[in-house]
Design a protein around this motif. Sequence first.
Motif, PDB file in Angstrom:
ATOM      1  N   PHE A  28       0.832  -1.203   0.000  1.00 52.19           N
ATOM      2  CA  PHE A  28       0.000   0.000   0.000  1.00 52.19           C
ATOM      3  C   PHE A  28       0.873   1.261   0.000  1.00 52.19           C
ATOM      4  O   PHE A  28       0.634   2.181  -0.775  1.00 52.19           O
ATOM      5  CB  PHE A  28      -0.939   0.014   1.214  1.00 52.19           C
ATOM      6  N   TYR A  29       1.884   1.327   0.853  1.00 52.80           N
ATOM      7  CA  TYR A  29       2.726   2.523   0.932  1.00 52.80           C
ATOM      8  C   TYR A  29       3.502   2.741  -0.366  1.00 52.80           C
ATOM      9  O   TYR A  29       3.741   3.879  -0.763  1.00 52.80           O
ATOM     10  CB  TYR A  29       3.667   2.455   2.132  1.00 52.80           C
ATOM     11  N   GLU A  30       3.852   1.668  -1.045  1.00 57.61           N
ATOM     12  CA  GLU A  30       4.495   1.815  -2.357  1.00 57.61           C
ATOM     13  C   GLU A  30       3.513   2.422  -3.356  1.00 57.61           C
ATOM     14  O   GLU A  30       3.858   3.343  -4.099  1.00 57.61           O
ATOM     15  CB  GLU A  30       4.990   0.459  -2.856  1.00 57.61           C
ATOM     16  N   LYS A  31       2.292   1.912  -3.368  1.00 57.32           N
ATOM     17  CA  LYS A  31       1.287   2.383  -4.328  1.00 57.32           C
ATOM     18  C   LYS A  31       0.769   3.777  -3.978  1.00 57.32           C
ATOM     19  O   LYS A  31       0.631   4.633  -4.856  1.00 57.32           O
ATOM     20  CB  LYS A  31       0.128   1.385  -4.379  1.00 57.32           C
ATOM     21  N   ALA A  32       0.482   4.009  -2.708  1.00 58.25           N
ATOM     22  CA  ALA A  32      -0.140   5.266  -2.288  1.00 58.25           C
ATOM     23  C   ALA A  32       0.829   6.431  -2.214  1.00 58.25           C
ATOM     24  O   ALA A  32       0.473   7.559  -2.539  1.00 58.25           O
ATOM     25  CB  ALA A  32      -0.816   5.083  -0.928  1.00 58.25           C
ATOM     26  N   PHE A  33       2.060   6.167  -1.762  1.00 56.64           N
ATOM     27  CA  PHE A  33       2.992   7.259  -1.499  1.00 56.64           C
ATOM     28  C   PHE A  33       4.312   7.151  -2.263  1.00 56.64           C
ATOM     29  O   PHE A  33       5.193   7.989  -2.097  1.00 56.64           O
ATOM     30  CB  PHE A  33       3.304   7.336   0.003  1.00 56.64           C
ATOM     31  N   GLY A  34       4.471   6.108  -3.064  1.00 54.92           N
ATOM     32  CA  GLY A  34       5.714   5.939  -3.807  1.00 54.92           C
ATOM     33  C   GLY A  34       6.876   5.470  -2.946  1.00 54.92           C
ATOM     34  O   GLY A  34       8.037   5.682  -3.293  1.00 54.92           O
ATOM     35  N   ALA A  35       6.583   4.839  -1.826  1.00 58.48           N
ATOM     36  CA  ALA A  35       7.642   4.332  -0.946  1.00 58.48           C
ATOM     37  C   ALA A  35       8.492   3.300  -1.678  1.00 58.48           C
ATOM     38  O   ALA A  35       8.022   2.636  -2.601  1.00 58.48           O
ATOM     39  CB  ALA A  35       7.029   3.703   0.303  1.00 58.48           C
ATOM     40  N   GLN A  36       9.735   3.172  -1.235  1.00 59.24           N
ATOM     41  CA  GLN A  36      10.638   2.162  -1.774  1.00 59.24           C
ATOM     42  C   GLN A  36      11.108   1.286  -0.620  1.00 59.24           C
ATOM     43  O   GLN A  36      11.587   1.787   0.396  1.00 59.24           O
ATOM     44  CB  GLN A  36      11.833   2.808  -2.455  1.00 59.24           C
ATOM     45  N   GLU A  96      -4.504  12.510  -4.665  1.00 61.05           N
ATOM     46  CA  GLU A  96      -5.205  11.639  -5.615  1.00 61.05           C
ATOM     47  C   GLU A  96      -4.578  10.244  -5.648  1.00 61.05           C
ATOM     48  O   GLU A  96      -5.300   9.244  -5.710  1.00 61.05           O
ATOM     49  CB  GLU A  96      -5.193  12.274  -7.005  1.00 61.05           C
ATOM     50  N   ARG A  97      -3.272  10.171  -5.589  1.00 55.82           N
ATOM     51  CA  ARG A  97      -2.578   8.881  -5.601  1.00 55.82           C
ATOM     52  C   ARG A  97      -2.939   8.063  -4.355  1.00 55.82           C
ATOM     53  O   ARG A  97      -3.227   6.871  -4.445  1.00 55.82           O
ATOM     54  CB  ARG A  97      -1.068   9.111  -5.661  1.00 55.82           C
ATOM     55  N   ALA A  98      -2.933   8.703  -3.192  1.00 55.96           N
ATOM     56  CA  ALA A  98      -3.246   8.000  -1.943  1.00 55.96           C
ATOM     57  C   ALA A  98      -4.690   7.512  -1.929  1.00 55.96           C
ATOM     58  O   ALA A  98      -4.974   6.370  -1.557  1.00 55.96           O
ATOM     59  CB  ALA A  98      -2.973   8.912  -0.741  1.00 55.96           C
ATOM     60  N   ALA A 101      -5.276   4.612  -4.183  1.00 56.56           N
ATOM     61  CA  ALA A 101      -4.697   3.379  -3.658  1.00 56.56           C
ATOM     62  C   ALA A 101      -5.536   2.767  -2.534  1.00 56.56           C
ATOM     63  O   ALA A 101      -5.296   1.641  -2.130  1.00 56.56           O
ATOM     64  CB  ALA A 101      -3.281   3.646  -3.144  1.00 56.56           C
ATOM     65  N   GLY A 102      -6.512   3.533  -2.031  1.00 58.67           N
ATOM     66  CA  GLY A 102      -7.384   2.982  -0.995  1.00 58.67           C
ATOM     67  C   GLY A 102      -7.403   3.734   0.314  1.00 58.67           C
ATOM     68  O   GLY A 102      -8.058   3.304   1.267  1.00 58.67           O
ATOM     69  N   ALA A 103      -6.706   4.862   0.400  1.00 57.85           N
ATOM     70  CA  ALA A 103      -6.776   5.680   1.609  1.00 57.85           C
ATOM     71  C   ALA A 103      -8.167   6.318   1.698  1.00 57.85           C
ATOM     72  O   ALA A 103      -8.775   6.617   0.669  1.00 57.85           O
ATOM     73  CB  ALA A 103      -5.702   6.770   1.584  1.00 57.85           C
ATOM     74  N   THR A 104      -8.650   6.513   2.911  1.00 62.01           N
ATOM     75  CA  THR A 104      -9.954   7.149   3.101  1.00 62.01           C
ATOM     76  C   THR A 104      -9.756   8.568   3.620  1.00 62.01           C
ATOM     77  O   THR A 104      -8.868   8.833   4.438  1.00 62.01           O
ATOM     78  CB  THR A 104     -10.843   6.360   4.070  1.00 62.01           C
ATOM     79  N   VAL A 105     -10.601   9.463   3.140  1.00 62.57           N
ATOM     80  CA  VAL A 105     -10.501  10.870   3.508  1.00 62.57           C
ATOM     81  C   VAL A 105     -10.939  11.052   4.960  1.00 62.57           C
ATOM     82  O   VAL A 105     -12.009  10.601   5.362  1.00 62.57           O
ATOM     83  CB  VAL A 105     -11.357  11.751   2.570  1.00 62.57           C
ATOM     84  N   ARG A 106     -10.105  11.718   5.707  1.00 64.29           N
ATOM     85  CA  ARG A 106     -10.400  12.026   7.104  1.00 64.29           C
ATOM     86  C   ARG A 106     -10.653  13.519   7.274  1.00 64.29           C
ATOM     87  O   ARG A 106     -11.495  13.928   8.042  1.00 64.29           O
ATOM     88  CB  ARG A 106      -9.206  11.588   7.948  1.00 64.29           C
ATOM     89  N   PHE A 107      -9.891  14.344   6.580  1.00 57.68           N
ATOM     90  CA  PHE A 107      -9.974  15.797   6.605  1.00 57.68           C
ATOM     91  C   PHE A 107      -9.699  16.240   5.176  1.00 57.68           C
ATOM     92  O   PHE A 107      -8.579  16.063   4.689  1.00 57.68           O
ATOM     93  CB  PHE A 107      -8.906  16.325   7.580  1.00 57.68           C
ATOM     94  N   PRO A 124      -5.389   1.839   5.130  1.00 57.53           N
ATOM     95  CA  PRO A 124      -6.207   0.671   5.484  1.00 57.53           C
ATOM     96  C   PRO A 124      -5.784  -0.031   6.780  1.00 57.53           C
ATOM     97  O   PRO A 124      -6.472  -0.924   7.243  1.00 57.53           O
ATOM     98  CB  PRO A 124      -6.030  -0.282   4.294  1.00 57.53           C
ATOM     99  N   PHE A 125      -4.670   0.404   7.382  1.00 54.01           N
ATOM    100  CA  PHE A 125      -4.141  -0.243   8.576  1.00 54.01           C
ATOM    101  C   PHE A 125      -4.350   0.606   9.825  1.00 54.01           C
ATOM    102  O   PHE A 125      -3.859   0.280  10.892  1.00 54.01           O
ATOM    103  CB  PHE A 125      -2.658  -0.578   8.350  1.00 54.01           C
ATOM    104  N   GLY A 126      -5.099   1.716   9.668  1.00 51.26           N
ATOM    105  CA  GLY A 126      -5.472   2.550  10.795  1.00 51.26           C
ATOM    106  C   GLY A 126      -4.560   3.731  11.071  1.00 51.26           C
ATOM    107  O   GLY A 126      -4.812   4.504  11.993  1.00 51.26           O
ATOM    108  N   HIS A 127      -3.516   3.910  10.276  1.00 49.03           N
ATOM    109  CA  HIS A 127      -2.603   5.026  10.489  1.00 49.03           C
ATOM    110  C   HIS A 127      -3.087   6.256   9.722  1.00 49.03           C
ATOM    111  O   HIS A 127      -3.585   6.144   8.602  1.00 49.03           O
ATOM    112  CB  HIS A 127      -1.186   4.650  10.075  1.00 49.03           C
ATOM    113  N   ILE A 128      -2.921   7.414  10.340  1.00 46.17           N
ATOM    114  CA  ILE A 128      -3.372   8.678   9.747  1.00 46.17           C
ATOM    115  C   ILE A 128      -2.173   9.388   9.123  1.00 46.17           C
ATOM    116  O   ILE A 128      -1.110   9.486   9.731  1.00 46.17           O
ATOM    117  CB  ILE A 128      -4.027   9.567  10.807  1.00 46.17           C
TER     118      ILE A 128
END
Length: 137
Positions: A28-36, A96-98, A101-107, A124-128
Amino acid sequence: MTDAPPELTGVTPHLTIRDNKAKDAIAFYEKAFGAQELFRHPADDGVRLMHAHLTLFGGSLMLHDDFPEMMGGKPSDAPACVVLHIEVPDADAAWERAVAAGATVRFPLDNQFWGQRYGQVADPFGHIWSIGGPLKP
């Protein structure tokens, strides 16, 4: 992936991922934020990850699966009271990328009174996560 993690400086978040989903969190972090992913060390049980080291936006992020047996048999509590902030040149593109990838809008992402484009999503793992960048005209 490399064979050894890089040197750490400053403060580095180290996330506990519940329900044996650390591998899913990495994807998820690779897809949503471009993590390596730099490094991964599996646990002896062959199911969980003892440790993983990622980089994103020039910083490090470490994570691991929950190990209730190390905490007296009690699973880790749900994530609370921490927001991981990423500062990017284009908050809208990162947002838009996050979300894609499946992140939900909180603010919701918007120009804020303090002079920044800012919003928050939950992974999806509960981290904001907060995403910030320059104001949008």
